[in-house]
Motif scaffolding. Sequence first.
Motif, short mmCIF file in Angstrom:
data_model
loop_
_atom_site.label_atom_id
_atom_site.label_comp_id
_atom_site.label_asym_id
_atom_site.label_seq_id
_atom_site.Cartn_x
_atom_site.Cartn_y
_atom_site.Cartn_z
N ARG A 78 0.83 -1.21 0.00
CA ARG A 78 0.00 0.00 0.00
C ARG A 78 0.87 1.26 0.00
NH1 ARG A 78 -5.41 -0.64 2.91
NH2 ARG A 78 -5.96 -2.73 2.32
N GLY A 79 1.80 1.32 0.88
CA GLY A 79 2.69 2.48 0.95
C GLY A 79 3.50 2.66 -0.32
N PHE A 80 3.99 1.54 -0.84
CA PHE A 80 4.79 1.59 -2.06
C PHE A 80 3.97 2.10 -3.24
CE2 PHE A 80 6.30 -0.47 -5.97
CZ PHE A 80 7.60 0.04 -6.02
N LEU A 81 2.77 1.57 -3.40
CA LEU A 81 1.93 1.95 -4.54
C LEU A 81 1.49 3.42 -4.44
CD1 LEU A 81 -0.20 -1.28 -4.95
CD2 LEU A 81 1.65 -0.48 -6.43
N THR A 82 1.13 3.86 -3.25
CA THR A 82 0.75 5.28 -3.12
C THR A 82 1.94 6.19 -3.35
OG1 THR A 82 0.95 5.17 -0.71
CG2 THR A 82 -1.26 4.91 -1.64
N ARG A 83 3.11 5.75 -2.99
CA ARG A 83 4.32 6.55 -3.25
C ARG A 83 4.59 6.62 -4.76
NH1 ARG A 83 6.49 10.82 -1.68
NH2 ARG A 83 8.61 11.00 -2.38
N VAL A 84 4.45 5.51 -5.45
CA VAL A 84 4.62 5.51 -6.91
C VAL A 84 3.59 6.44 -7.55
CG1 VAL A 84 4.46 4.10 -9.00
CG2 VAL A 84 5.68 3.22 -7.02
N ALA A 85 2.33 6.34 -7.09
CA ALA A 85 1.27 7.21 -7.64
C ALA A 85 1.60 8.67 -7.37
CB ALA A 85 -0.07 6.84 -7.02
N SER A 86 2.08 8.97 -6.19
CA SER A 86 2.45 10.35 -5.85
C SER A 86 3.57 10.86 -6.76
CB SER A 86 2.89 10.41 -4.39
OG SER A 86 3.40 11.69 -4.07
N ASN A 87 4.57 10.03 -6.99
CA ASN A 87 5.67 10.42 -7.87
C ASN A 87 5.18 10.68 -9.30
OD1 ASN A 87 7.50 10.23 -5.80
ND2 ASN A 87 8.20 8.19 -6.34
#
Length: 196
Positions: A78-87
């Motif tokens: 979850r954290g990884f995917l939201t970070r990718v989306a944010s980037n």
Amino acid sequence: MTTKKKDTGALLHEERDTAATGTPWRDEVTFEANSLLLRRYLSKRLKNDHECDDYIQEVWARVLALDAEKRSQIRDWRGFLTRVASNILIDSFRRKNARNSDRHVGLDDHLYLIDDNAFDPERIALSRARVADVEGSLARLDTRESEALVQARVHGLSHADIGKKLGLTSKQVSHLIERALVKISRDLARSDDPSW
């Protein structure tokens, strides 16, 4: 043998358990379990759902581009995917700003604004002659009139600022500019009417 499709809640719990235990990545489970999370995250930050789908695809494209070893090291999907989306959102914002895409006007939308005679040689020659007439009229103005007019119309200074530069009051600057415009108008009227 019948296979039962798991509901999203069960998939989310399974994904959380998978992340906690460190079991390897499984495309279907990870995708289904986190697509809803990504949609919620992105829909809060984007204007419409069509953009949201594009960004979700971009997130998954980046995740799938990772090799299996890197994917197996991710513990908090979850954290990884939201970070990718944010980037991806940040990259998109920077690209749009660099291109001034919010100011972009499509050519097809404004074709009716194009004057068909804009590049007519006769019209260009007449325009150049008009500019020469204005330049000649400016040259015949009194120095103060010319300076006041140029400062106001070309440089956009206020009458008070021009007055400070020229040592005049705002009212005097207004009169200078008015006189200059009247003189230029008369000169241009003479050049338009050969009987003058």
